[in-house]
Design a protein around this motif. Structure first.
Motif, PDB file in Angstrom:
ATOM      1  N   GLU A 118       0.820  -1.211   0.000  1.00  0.00           N
ATOM      2  CA  GLU A 118       0.000   0.000   0.000  1.00  0.00           C
ATOM      3  C   GLU A 118       0.853   1.260   0.000  1.00  0.00           C
ATOM      4  OE1 GLU A 118      -2.648   1.682   3.468  1.00  0.00           O
ATOM      5  OE2 GLU A 118      -3.699   0.014   2.485  1.00  0.00           O
ATOM      6  N   ASP A 119       0.440   2.224  -0.800  1.00  0.00           N
ATOM      7  CA  ASP A 119       1.071   3.534  -0.774  1.00  0.00           C
ATOM      8  C   ASP A 119       0.621   4.267   0.485  1.00  0.00           C
ATOM      9  OD1 ASP A 119       2.437   5.910  -1.962  1.00  0.00           O
ATOM     10  OD2 ASP A 119       0.387   6.696  -1.983  1.00  0.00           O
ATOM     11  N   ALA A 120       1.582   4.698   1.291  1.00  0.00           N
ATOM     12  CA  ALA A 120       1.262   5.254   2.602  1.00  0.00           C
ATOM     13  C   ALA A 120       0.428   6.520   2.522  1.00  0.00           C
ATOM     14  CB  ALA A 120       2.555   5.527   3.372  1.00  0.00           C
ATOM     15  N   LEU A 121       0.618   7.333   1.500  1.00  0.00           N
ATOM     16  CA  LEU A 121      -0.085   8.609   1.424  1.00  0.00           C
ATOM     17  C   LEU A 121      -1.517   8.455   0.934  1.00  0.00           C
ATOM     18  CD1 LEU A 121      -0.027  11.720   1.610  1.00  0.00           C
ATOM     19  CD2 LEU A 121       0.754  11.740  -0.780  1.00  0.00           C
ATOM     20  N   THR A 122      -1.709   7.741  -0.171  1.00  0.00           N
ATOM     21  CA  THR A 122      -3.022   7.683  -0.815  1.00  0.00           C
ATOM     22  C   THR A 122      -3.841   6.458  -0.443  1.00  0.00           C
ATOM     23  OG1 THR A 122      -2.125   6.523  -2.747  1.00  0.00           O
ATOM     24  CG2 THR A 122      -2.095   8.944  -2.797  1.00  0.00           C
ATOM     25  N   GLY A 123      -3.181   5.425   0.102  1.00  0.00           N
ATOM     26  CA  GLY A 123      -3.880   4.183   0.392  1.00  0.00           C
ATOM     27  C   GLY A 123      -4.074   3.299  -0.826  1.00  0.00           C
ATOM     28  N   LEU A 124      -3.571   3.731  -1.992  1.00  0.00           N
ATOM     29  CA  LEU A 124      -3.662   2.923  -3.203  1.00  0.00           C
ATOM     30  C   LEU A 124      -2.571   1.854  -3.213  1.00  0.00           C
ATOM     31  CD1 LEU A 124      -4.115   5.767  -5.853  1.00  0.00           C
ATOM     32  CD2 LEU A 124      -5.912   4.426  -4.740  1.00  0.00           C
ATOM     33  N   SER A 125      -2.636   0.958  -4.182  1.00  0.00           N
ATOM     34  CA  SER A 125      -1.531   0.025  -4.393  1.00  0.00           C
ATOM     35  C   SER A 125      -0.266   0.825  -4.687  1.00  0.00           C
ATOM     36  CB  SER A 125      -1.834  -0.908  -5.572  1.00  0.00           C
ATOM     37  OG  SER A 125      -2.942  -1.739  -5.291  1.00  0.00           O
ATOM     38  N   ASN A 126       0.845   0.396  -4.105  1.00  0.00           N
ATOM     39  CA  ASN A 126       2.103   1.092  -4.393  1.00  0.00           C
ATOM     40  C   ASN A 126       2.680   0.598  -5.719  1.00  0.00           C
ATOM     41  OD1 ASN A 126       3.338  -1.385  -3.837  1.00  0.00           O
ATOM     42  ND2 ASN A 126       3.952  -0.782  -1.773  1.00  0.00           N
ATOM     43  N   ARG A 127       3.843   1.114  -6.089  1.00  0.00           N
ATOM     44  CA  ARG A 127       4.430   0.794  -7.389  1.00  0.00           C
ATOM     45  C   ARG A 127       4.641  -0.709  -7.559  1.00  0.00           C
ATOM     46  NH1 ARG A 127       7.344   3.483 -11.346  1.00  0.00           N
ATOM     47  NH2 ARG A 127       8.746   2.142 -12.551  1.00  0.00           N
ATOM     48  N   ARG A 128       5.226  -1.312  -6.556  1.00  0.00           N
ATOM     49  CA  ARG A 128       5.500  -2.747  -6.644  1.00  0.00           C
ATOM     50  C   ARG A 128       4.213  -3.539  -6.824  1.00  0.00           C
ATOM     51  NH1 ARG A 128       8.388  -6.332  -1.830  1.00  0.00           N
ATOM     52  NH2 ARG A 128       8.256  -8.354  -2.884  1.00  0.00           N
ATOM     53  N   ALA A 129       3.184  -3.202  -6.054  1.00  0.00           N
ATOM     54  CA  ALA A 129       1.938  -3.954  -6.108  1.00  0.00           C
ATOM     55  C   ALA A 129       1.215  -3.757  -7.433  1.00  0.00           C
ATOM     56  CB  ALA A 129       1.036  -3.543  -4.950  1.00  0.00           C
ATOM     57  N   ILE A 130       1.127  -2.519  -7.925  1.00  0.00           N
ATOM     58  CA  ILE A 130       0.375  -2.275  -9.154  1.00  0.00           C
ATOM     59  C   ILE A 130       1.087  -2.875 -10.366  1.00  0.00           C
ATOM     60  CG2 ILE A 130       1.357  -0.001  -9.719  1.00  0.00           C
ATOM     61  CD1 ILE A 130      -2.364  -1.041 -10.006  1.00  0.00           C
ATOM     62  N   LEU A 131       2.435  -2.877 -10.358  1.00  0.00           N
ATOM     63  CA  LEU A 131       3.166  -3.498 -11.464  1.00  0.00           C
ATOM     64  C   LEU A 131       3.042  -5.019 -11.426  1.00  0.00           C
ATOM     65  CD1 LEU A 131       6.388  -1.304 -11.760  1.00  0.00           C
ATOM     66  CD2 LEU A 131       4.274  -1.204 -13.111  1.00  0.00           C
ATOM     67  N   THR A 132       2.941  -5.578 -10.229  1.00  0.00           N
ATOM     68  CA  THR A 132       2.679  -7.016 -10.114  1.00  0.00           C
ATOM     69  C   THR A 132       1.305  -7.350 -10.668  1.00  0.00           C
ATOM     70  OG1 THR A 132       4.103  -7.207  -8.157  1.00  0.00           O
ATOM     71  CG2 THR A 132       2.464  -8.937  -8.499  1.00  0.00           C
ATOM     72  N   GLN A 133       0.318  -6.498 -10.364  1.00  0.00           N
ATOM     73  CA  GLN A 133      -1.024  -6.702 -10.906  1.00  0.00           C
ATOM     74  C   GLN A 133      -1.027  -6.556 -12.422  1.00  0.00           C
ATOM     75  OE1 GLN A 133      -2.702  -3.656  -8.284  1.00  0.00           O
ATOM     76  NE2 GLN A 133      -4.102  -5.173  -7.456  1.00  0.00           N
ATOM     77  N   LEU A 134      -0.250  -5.616 -12.932  1.00  0.00           N
ATOM     78  CA  LEU A 134      -0.145  -5.440 -14.383  1.00  0.00           C
ATOM     79  C   LEU A 134       0.372  -6.710 -15.034  1.00  0.00           C
ATOM     80  CD1 LEU A 134      -0.083  -3.816 -17.036  1.00  0.00           C
ATOM     81  CD2 LEU A 134       2.182  -2.967 -16.361  1.00  0.00           C
ATOM     82  N   ALA A 135       1.426  -7.284 -14.486  1.00  0.00           N
ATOM     83  CA  ALA A 135       1.991  -8.516 -15.048  1.00  0.00           C
ATOM     84  C   ALA A 135       0.955  -9.635 -15.035  1.00  0.00           C
ATOM     85  CB  ALA A 135       3.233  -8.922 -14.255  1.00  0.00           C
ATOM     86  N   GLY A 136       0.187  -9.724 -13.955  1.00  0.00           N
ATOM     87  CA  GLY A 136      -0.847 -10.750 -13.881  1.00  0.00           C
ATOM     88  C   GLY A 136      -1.940 -10.547 -14.907  1.00  0.00           C
ATOM     89  N   MET A 137      -2.333  -9.296 -15.139  1.00  0.00           N
ATOM     90  CA  MET A 137      -3.379  -9.025 -16.125  1.00  0.00           C
ATOM     91  C   MET A 137      -2.892  -9.268 -17.546  1.00  0.00           C
ATOM     92  SD  MET A 137      -5.621  -5.804 -14.777  1.00  0.00           S
ATOM     93  CE  MET A 137      -6.481  -5.874 -13.198  1.00  0.00           C
ATOM     94  N   VAL A 138      -1.635  -8.952 -17.806  1.00  0.00           N
ATOM     95  CA  VAL A 138      -1.076  -9.251 -19.135  1.00  0.00           C
ATOM     96  C   VAL A 138      -1.069 -10.758 -19.367  1.00  0.00           C
ATOM     97  CG1 VAL A 138       1.050  -9.233 -20.500  1.00  0.00           C
ATOM     98  CG2 VAL A 138       0.281  -7.146 -19.353  1.00  0.00           C
ATOM     99  N   SER A 139      -0.694 -11.513 -18.333  1.00  0.00           N
ATOM    100  CA  SER A 139      -0.713 -12.968 -18.453  1.00  0.00           C
ATOM    101  C   SER A 139      -2.126 -13.476 -18.734  1.00  0.00           C
ATOM    102  CB  SER A 139      -0.176 -13.592 -17.158  1.00  0.00           C
ATOM    103  OG  SER A 139      -0.230 -15.000 -17.220  1.00  0.00           O
ATOM    104  N   GLY A 140      -3.114 -12.893 -18.061  1.00  0.00           N
ATOM    105  CA  GLY A 140      -4.494 -13.291 -18.292  1.00  0.00           C
ATOM    106  C   GLY A 140      -4.972 -12.929 -19.688  1.00  0.00           C
ATOM    107  N   ALA A 141      -4.597 -11.746 -20.170  1.00  0.00           N
ATOM    108  CA  ALA A 141      -4.983 -11.337 -21.519  1.00  0.00           C
ATOM    109  C   ALA A 141      -4.361 -12.249 -22.568  1.00  0.00           C
ATOM    110  CB  ALA A 141      -4.556  -9.887 -21.754  1.00  0.00           C
TER     111      ALA A 141
END
Length: 277
Positions: A118-141
């Motif tokens: 988690e990104d401490a300021l915004t509460g969103l996924s941080n860089r590491r987490a969102i890029l991991t999700q990106l890789a997973g979605m590319v694999s799914g696509a």
């Protein structure tokens, strides 16, 4: 005696009833006589009741080998007959405290996991987490042949906000922008902070036209967000191409973002297709 010491106690001589009570009541401790010792395995193999700490009341002459075998099955502690009230109370108190500590460790682990993702300021996924999700979605696509689009969003002239109004106000602007970006996203979409004033939106099952529409909604929401300082956002979008790596996919969206900045900011531009032959 246990009730007088402040414990809620339920007593039964039926193993099935005891197991069901462990499922529904989730007691801290189960005090079990060796005559119903099979209940130990039933509790420890149950997906709900397994966390109950077990104290087994044994007859005199418990061998070290049997004691060790019982602990391997899930027994936490033993009481050897004849049992005194003081022994029962101290062992139950200790086992109950051990379960509390286990819960605290699990909760702490969950908090640490959130900090890692988690990104401490915004509460969103941080860089590491969102890029991991990106890789997973590319694999799914790639696997299912579904469209996938992404949007890289960058707050315009954010350095000017920090320089003029200070970093505290800059943080408030980032929080407001992050909230605005997520306003109209679907449940399956993902939003994360890449760093600084740059954000990444993952749009599964979304083609180029739909991604453009989603990005325009994001741009509009940011421009009209209740923020300490009014800001705009430039957005670059890209739709995944067959065989494209997550890194190359993100790079194309970045190039579209830079083009949007060069074209005057506060706009959405789509990435061009790359010829990789």
């Amino acid at each position: 005696m246990l009730a007088e010491a402040g414990h809620d106690v339920y007593e039964t001589d039926d193993a099935d009833e005891a197991l069901e009570r462990c499922r529904t009541w989730e007691p801290a401790v189960a005090l079990i006589h060796v005559e119903v010792g099979d209940l130990v395995c039933a509790i420890k193999s149950d997906p709900v009741a397994y966390s109950t700490a077990i104290i087994l009341i044994e007859r005199p002459g418990l061998s070290p080998q049997d004691a060790l075998a019982g602990m391997r099955r899930g027994v936490q502690d033993y009481l050897i007959e004849p049992v005194t009230d003081g022994e029962v109370l101290t062992r139950v108190e200790a086992a109950s405290r051990t379960k509390e500590l286990q819960y605290e460790l699990v909760a702490q682990g969950a908090r640490l996991e959130a900090l890692l993702r988690e990104d401490a300021l915004t509460g969103l996924s941080n860089r590491r987490a969102i890029l991991t999700q990106l890789a997973g979605m590319v694999s799914g696509a790639r696997r299912h042949g579904h469209p996938l689009s992404i949007a890289v969003c960058d707050i315009d002239l954010f350095k000017h906000v920090n320089d003029r109004y200070g970093h505290k106000t800059g943080d408030e602007v980032l929080i407001a922008a992050a909230h605005a970006m997520g306003t109209h996203l679907r449940q399956e979409d993902q939003l994360g902070r890449l760093g600084g004033e740059e954000f990444l939106v993952l749009l599964p099952d979304t083609d180029g036209d739909a991604a453009m529409a989603a990005a325009e909604r994001i741009r509009h929401e940011v421009a009209n967000a209740p923020s300490p300082v009014a800001v705009t956002v430039s957005i670059g979008i890209a739709t995944w191409e067959e065989g494209e790596s997550p890194e190359a996919f993100l790079h194309r969206a970045d190039e579209a973002l830079y083009a949007a900045k060069d074209a005057g900011r506060d706009r959405v531009l789509a990435a061009t297709l790359h010829d990789r032959t």
